[in-house]
Design a protein around this motif. Structure first.
Motif, PDB file in Angstrom:
ATOM      1  N   ALA A   1      37.801   4.074  82.734  1.00 35.61           N
ATOM      2  CA  ALA A   1      38.498   2.805  82.520  1.00 35.61           C
ATOM      3  C   ALA A   1      38.083   2.161  81.196  1.00 35.61           C
ATOM      4  O   ALA A   1      38.911   1.612  80.462  1.00 35.61           O
ATOM      5  CB  ALA A   1      38.222   1.858  83.688  1.00 35.61           C
ATOM      6  N   LEU A   2      36.788   2.224  80.898  1.00 32.16           N
ATOM      7  CA  LEU A   2      36.326   1.661  79.625  1.00 32.16           C
ATOM      8  C   LEU A   2      36.911   2.423  78.429  1.00 32.16           C
ATOM      9  O   LEU A   2      37.285   1.825  77.414  1.00 32.16           O
ATOM     10  CB  LEU A   2      34.800   1.698  79.581  1.00 32.16           C
ATOM     11  N   LEU A   3      36.997   3.744  78.556  1.00 32.28           N
ATOM     12  CA  LEU A   3      37.573   4.533  77.455  1.00 32.28           C
ATOM     13  C   LEU A   3      39.048   4.217  77.260  1.00 32.28           C
ATOM     14  O   LEU A   3      39.533   4.092  76.123  1.00 32.28           O
ATOM     15  CB  LEU A   3      37.372   6.027  77.729  1.00 32.28           C
ATOM     16  N   TYR A   4      39.781   4.074  78.370  1.00 37.47           N
ATOM     17  CA  TYR A   4      41.191   3.704  78.249  1.00 37.47           C
ATOM     18  C   TYR A   4      41.347   2.299  77.675  1.00 37.47           C
ATOM     19  O   TYR A   4      42.254   2.025  76.885  1.00 37.47           O
ATOM     20  CB  TYR A   4      41.866   3.791  79.620  1.00 37.47           C
ATOM     21  N   ALA A   5      40.460   1.405  78.094  1.00 39.81           N
ATOM     22  CA  ALA A   5      40.508   0.044  77.553  1.00 39.81           C
ATOM     23  C   ALA A   5      40.214   0.047  76.053  1.00 39.81           C
ATOM     24  O   ALA A   5      40.856  -0.667  75.274  1.00 39.81           O
ATOM     25  CB  ALA A   5      39.512  -0.847  78.290  1.00 39.81           C
ATOM     26  N   LEU A   6      39.221   0.857  75.654  1.00 39.04           N
ATOM     27  CA  LEU A   6      38.913   0.980  74.226  1.00 39.04           C
ATOM     28  C   LEU A   6      40.098   1.552  73.463  1.00 39.04           C
ATOM     29  O   LEU A   6      40.429   1.081  72.361  1.00 39.04           O
ATOM     30  CB  LEU A   6      37.689   1.864  74.043  1.00 39.04           C
ATOM     31  N   TYR A   7      40.749   2.554  74.050  1.00 41.20           N
ATOM     32  CA  TYR A   7      41.921   3.150  73.404  1.00 41.20           C
ATOM     33  C   TYR A   7      43.035   2.115  73.233  1.00 41.20           C
ATOM     34  O   TYR A   7      43.614   1.979  72.146  1.00 41.20           O
ATOM     35  CB  TYR A   7      42.419   4.327  74.235  1.00 41.20           C
ATOM     36  N   ALA A   8      43.350   1.392  74.301  1.00 41.36           N
ATOM     37  CA  ALA A   8      44.427   0.401  74.239  1.00 41.36           C
ATOM     38  C   ALA A   8      44.104  -0.715  73.245  1.00 41.36           C
ATOM     39  O   ALA A   8      44.956  -1.130  72.443  1.00 41.36           O
ATOM     40  CB  ALA A   8      44.688  -0.179  75.630  1.00 41.36           C
ATOM     41  N   ALA A   9      42.849  -1.216  73.294  1.00 37.15           N
ATOM     42  CA  ALA A   9      42.476  -2.295  72.370  1.00 37.15           C
ATOM     43  C   ALA A   9      42.507  -1.823  70.928  1.00 37.15           C
ATOM     44  O   ALA A   9      42.972  -2.540  70.030  1.00 37.15           O
ATOM     45  CB  ALA A   9      41.086  -2.818  72.730  1.00 37.15           C
ATOM     46  N   ALA A  10      42.017  -0.590  70.666  1.00 40.16           N
ATOM     47  CA  ALA A  10      42.029  -0.080  69.291  1.00 40.16           C
ATOM     48  C   ALA A  10      43.448   0.130  68.783  1.00 40.16           C
ATOM     49  O   ALA A  10      43.738  -0.130  67.607  1.00 40.16           O
ATOM     50  CB  ALA A  10      41.244   1.229  69.220  1.00 40.16           C
ATOM     51  N   LYS A  11      44.357   0.592  69.664  1.00 42.36           N
ATOM     52  CA  LYS A  11      45.743   0.732  69.244  1.00 42.36           C
ATOM     53  C   LYS A  11      46.362  -0.623  68.918  1.00 42.36           C
ATOM     54  O   LYS A  11      47.137  -0.760  67.961  1.00 42.36           O
ATOM     55  CB  LYS A  11      46.553   1.439  70.331  1.00 42.36           C
ATOM     56  N   LEU A  12      46.030  -1.643  69.688  1.00 49.95           N
ATOM     57  CA  LEU A  12      46.522  -2.987  69.365  1.00 49.95           C
ATOM     58  C   LEU A  12      45.923  -3.490  68.053  1.00 49.95           C
ATOM     59  O   LEU A  12      46.595  -4.178  67.282  1.00 49.95           O
ATOM     60  CB  LEU A  12      46.193  -3.950  70.505  1.00 49.95           C
TER      61      LEU A  12
ATOM     62  N   VAL B   1      42.706   3.382  64.422  1.00 46.25           N
ATOM     63  CA  VAL B   1      43.304   4.611  64.961  1.00 46.25           C
ATOM     64  C   VAL B   1      42.223   5.651  65.229  1.00 46.25           C
ATOM     65  O   VAL B   1      42.240   6.343  66.264  1.00 46.25           O
ATOM     66  CB  VAL B   1      44.369   5.162  63.989  1.00 46.25           C
ATOM     67  N   ALA B   2      41.274   5.786  64.310  1.00 38.30           N
ATOM     68  CA  ALA B   2      40.191   6.750  64.509  1.00 38.30           C
ATOM     69  C   ALA B   2      39.388   6.427  65.762  1.00 38.30           C
ATOM     70  O   ALA B   2      39.008   7.328  66.533  1.00 38.30           O
ATOM     71  CB  ALA B   2      39.288   6.772  63.280  1.00 38.30           C
ATOM     72  N   ILE B   3      39.145   5.139  66.006  1.00 37.59           N
ATOM     73  CA  ILE B   3      38.409   4.746  67.211  1.00 37.59           C
ATOM     74  C   ILE B   3      39.222   5.064  68.463  1.00 37.59           C
ATOM     75  O   ILE B   3      38.697   5.581  69.466  1.00 37.59           O
ATOM     76  CB  ILE B   3      38.060   3.248  67.149  1.00 37.59           C
ATOM     77  N   ALA B   4      40.521   4.767  68.421  1.00 38.85           N
ATOM     78  CA  ALA B   4      41.366   5.010  69.588  1.00 38.85           C
ATOM     79  C   ALA B   4      41.428   6.499  69.927  1.00 38.85           C
ATOM     80  O   ALA B   4      41.273   6.895  71.096  1.00 38.85           O
ATOM     81  CB  ALA B   4      42.769   4.467  69.330  1.00 38.85           C
ATOM     82  N   VAL B   5      41.648   7.333  68.931  1.00 38.75           N
ATOM     83  CA  VAL B   5      41.755   8.773  69.189  1.00 38.75           C
ATOM     84  C   VAL B   5      40.392   9.332  69.601  1.00 38.75           C
ATOM     85  O   VAL B   5      40.314  10.266  70.410  1.00 38.75           O
ATOM     86  CB  VAL B   5      42.315   9.491  67.955  1.00 38.75           C
ATOM     87  N   SER B   6      39.311   8.779  69.078  1.00 35.08           N
ATOM     88  CA  SER B   6      37.982   9.223  69.497  1.00 35.08           C
ATOM     89  C   SER B   6      37.751   8.935  70.974  1.00 35.08           C
ATOM     90  O   SER B   6      37.095   9.722  71.689  1.00 35.08           O
ATOM     91  CB  SER B   6      36.906   8.531  68.652  1.00 35.08           C
ATOM     92  N   ALA B   7      38.274   7.805  71.467  1.00 36.48           N
ATOM     93  CA  ALA B   7      38.143   7.501  72.896  1.00 36.48           C
ATOM     94  C   ALA B   7      38.859   8.554  73.740  1.00 36.48           C
ATOM     95  O   ALA B   7      38.352   8.980  74.794  1.00 36.48           O
ATOM     96  CB  ALA B   7      38.708   6.114  73.181  1.00 36.48           C
ATOM     97  N   ILE B   8      40.047   9.014  73.290  1.00 37.14           N
ATOM     98  CA  ILE B   8      40.766  10.065  74.011  1.00 37.14           C
ATOM     99  C   ILE B   8      40.003  11.384  73.937  1.00 37.14           C
ATOM    100  O   ILE B   8      39.931  12.149  74.922  1.00 37.14           O
ATOM    101  CB  ILE B   8      42.184  10.215  73.431  1.00 37.14           C
TER     102      ILE B   8
ATOM    103  N   LEU C   1      42.327  -6.085  80.945  1.00 39.52           N
ATOM    104  CA  LEU C   1      43.235  -5.637  81.996  1.00 39.52           C
ATOM    105  C   LEU C   1      43.058  -4.157  82.294  1.00 39.52           C
ATOM    106  O   LEU C   1      43.088  -3.732  83.459  1.00 39.52           O
ATOM    107  CB  LEU C   1      44.682  -5.933  81.596  1.00 39.52           C
ATOM    108  N   PHE C   2      42.866  -3.342  81.261  1.00 36.18           N
ATOM    109  CA  PHE C   2      42.715  -1.915  81.487  1.00 36.18           C
ATOM    110  C   PHE C   2      41.349  -1.577  82.081  1.00 36.18           C
ATOM    111  O   PHE C   2      41.190  -0.543  82.713  1.00 36.18           O
ATOM    112  CB  PHE C   2      42.936  -1.141  80.189  1.00 36.18           C
ATOM    113  N   VAL C   3      40.375  -2.433  81.866  1.00 36.10           N
ATOM    114  CA  VAL C   3      39.090  -2.227  82.546  1.00 36.10           C
ATOM    115  C   VAL C   3      39.231  -2.536  84.034  1.00 36.10           C
ATOM    116  O   VAL C   3      38.713  -1.813  84.899  1.00 36.10           O
ATOM    117  CB  VAL C   3      37.993  -3.096  81.904  1.00 36.10           C
ATOM    118  N   LEU C   4      39.957  -3.613  84.349  1.00 36.07           N
ATOM    119  CA  LEU C   4      40.097  -4.031  85.737  1.00 36.07           C
ATOM    120  C   LEU C   4      41.121  -3.204  86.495  1.00 36.07           C
ATOM    121  O   LEU C   4      40.992  -3.008  87.712  1.00 36.07           O
ATOM    122  CB  LEU C   4      40.492  -5.518  85.786  1.00 36.07           C
ATOM    123  N   ALA C   5      42.155  -2.725  85.775  1.00 31.63           N
ATOM    124  CA  ALA C   5      43.214  -1.968  86.442  1.00 31.63           C
ATOM    125  C   ALA C   5      43.460  -0.678  85.688  1.00 31.63           C
ATOM    126  O   ALA C   5      44.361  -0.605  84.851  1.00 31.63           O
ATOM    127  CB  ALA C   5      44.496  -2.804  86.518  1.00 31.63           C
ATOM    128  N   PRO C   6      42.649   0.361  85.901  1.00 27.06           N
ATOM    129  CA  PRO C   6      42.813   1.615  85.176  1.00 27.06           C
ATOM    130  C   PRO C   6      44.175   2.252  85.452  1.00 27.06           C
ATOM    131  O   PRO C   6      44.782   2.037  86.508  1.00 27.06           O
ATOM    132  CB  PRO C   6      41.674   2.489  85.717  1.00 27.06           C
TER     133      PRO C   6
END
Length: 403
Positions: free
Chosen positions: A84-95, A53-60, A132-137
């Motif tokens: 796109a990389l930040l959103y991908a990091l956020y999505a992956a960290a939330k998962l 969670v800390a990683i995901a919120v840090s990306a935001i 997917l989030f890297v390829l399709a922001p």
């Protein structure tokens, strides 16, 4: 930017910072508990969930509050690869957060190891979503609504696992944790229409509450993070306390069984066993000792001084510091004393006593093993008489031969 927009941006920035602080605090508490409590693998997974969670919120935080501080005017931020990389990091960290939460809850509720297939599938899903989030922001609001498709089933699965814990293992912490998971599932149900702006043009109270919820979601998420972390900590502590109580109850049963076996051995012993306190008063006697001392019940002797069962001129001989002057026969074991005992009716009998102190010093109590030597004395007397008669016969025979 209007004052209202500036106030909203400030509220959002503070909310993100609060959420990062809450995640790091829960992560630190989890690591501290993990260091102090060993053998709890679910605690490791739960602590890792807060790290995710800390990683995901840090990306935001980087996306919305740090990137504008850099001279990136030439980049279209909403379409750049960095975003796109930040959103991908956020999505992956939330998962990762959801996966660690589910894995820790599975271990806590079932006490069964994680399947390698499940671990591999979870890792593959995280990598797939990040790619997917890297390829399709996409935009953040759409991303938040998309997460609910994973968050709601995971929270409900965690609640289901916790509610299925057997009653003997169910604690306040597990019930609280299950309740928080149910509330989180309901919260994410509300997030779907809020982040998809279904209530954007409505002026109803429900639409206003939904807009307020999505606008202050960082604060709401922070509150639920604390509730979830508190439930985890309470569940772990309750589980440790329950195991300690079970171990204590098992130990007490073993001690009680050992005492029962020892009591049976003492009662079945043919020798008399007497337990004295520091004042040489009788505390306990086995049946053999009661028979030797001429008592019907243990209560008849409880509290009485043991010295009354020894002839007066031999009391000091028994309790003398030096044992060298005590009379012993060849049959007397080391530490034994041959004395004249006295029964409750006043009759005397030959008695052998083995004396041992109880505790660190003799003053704490004594254990006496007594034997009635009446039959042994009679046998020794008959043997001596027989030997005397044989010697007399031998002398008469010698005299006869001389005559």
């Amino acid at each position: 930017m209007t004052p209202q927009e500036a106030a909203g941006a400030l509220v959002s920035a503070l909310g993100v910072q609060f959420q990062i602080a809450a995640s790091l605090l829960c992560l630190g508490l989890g690591l501290i508990l993990r260091r102090g409590i060993s053998g709890k693998p679910w605690l490791t997974w739960w602590a890792a969930s807060y790290g995710a969670v800390a990683i995901a919120v840090s990306a935001i935080l980087i996306r919305y509050y740090l990137l504008p501080l850099f001279p990136l005017e030439l980049l279209e931020l909403h379409e750049s690869h960095l975003v796109a990389l930040l959103y991908a990091l956020y999505a992956a960290a939330k998962l990762v957060f959801l996966f660690c939460l589910l894995a820790g809850t599975w271990l806590f509720a079932t006490r069964q190891p994680l399947s390698r297939v499940g671990l591999g599938a979870g890792l593959a899903l995280i990598l797939l979503v990040g790619g997917l989030f890297v390829l399709a922001p996409t935009e953040l609001d759409a991303l938040m609504a998309w997460q609910s498709g994973f968050a709601i089933p995971v929270f409900l699965a965690c609640a289901w696992l916790l509610f299925r814990i057997p009653l003997d293992r169910r604690t306040r912490g597990s019930r609280l944790l299950a309740g928080v998971c149910v509330l989180l599932a309901g919260l994410w149900v509300l997030y779907i229409p809020g982040f998809l702006h279904f209530a954007e043009g409505s002026d109803t109270a429900a639409a206003g509450a939904l807009r307020w919820l999505t606008g202050h979601n960082s604060y709401v998420d922070t509150l639920f993070e604390f509730l979830l972390g508190f439930g985890m900590i309470l569940a772990v502590l309750d589980d440790v306390f329950r195991e300690a109580e079970e171990a204590r109850a098992t130990r007490l049963k073993e001690v009680a069984a050992s005492e029962a076996r020892l009591s049976q051995i003492i009662r079945a012993a043919s020798d008399g066993i007497v337990l004295l306190d520091g004042e040489r008063r009788i505390v306990h006697c086995n049946p053999a000792a009661l028979e030797m001392l001429g008592a019907a019940e243990e209560g008849d002797l409880a509290g009485a001084s043991f010295d009354r069962f020894i002839t007066a001129n031999q009391v000091d001989e028994l309790w003398a510091p030096s044992r060298r002057s005590v009379r012993r026969s060849g049959m007397t074991p080391p530490g034994g004393h041959e004395l004249r005992g006295r029964r409750t009716d006043g009759t005397e009998f030959p008695m052998e006593i083995s004396l041992r102190g109880v505790g660190a010093t003799d003053a704490e109590g004594f254990v006496l093993i007594i034997r009635d030597r009446t039959q042994q004395v009679q046998q020794e007397a008959e043997r001596d008489r027989g030997q005397a008669e044989m010697a007399q016969a031998a002398r008469l025979e010698t005299i006869g031969r001389m005559v």
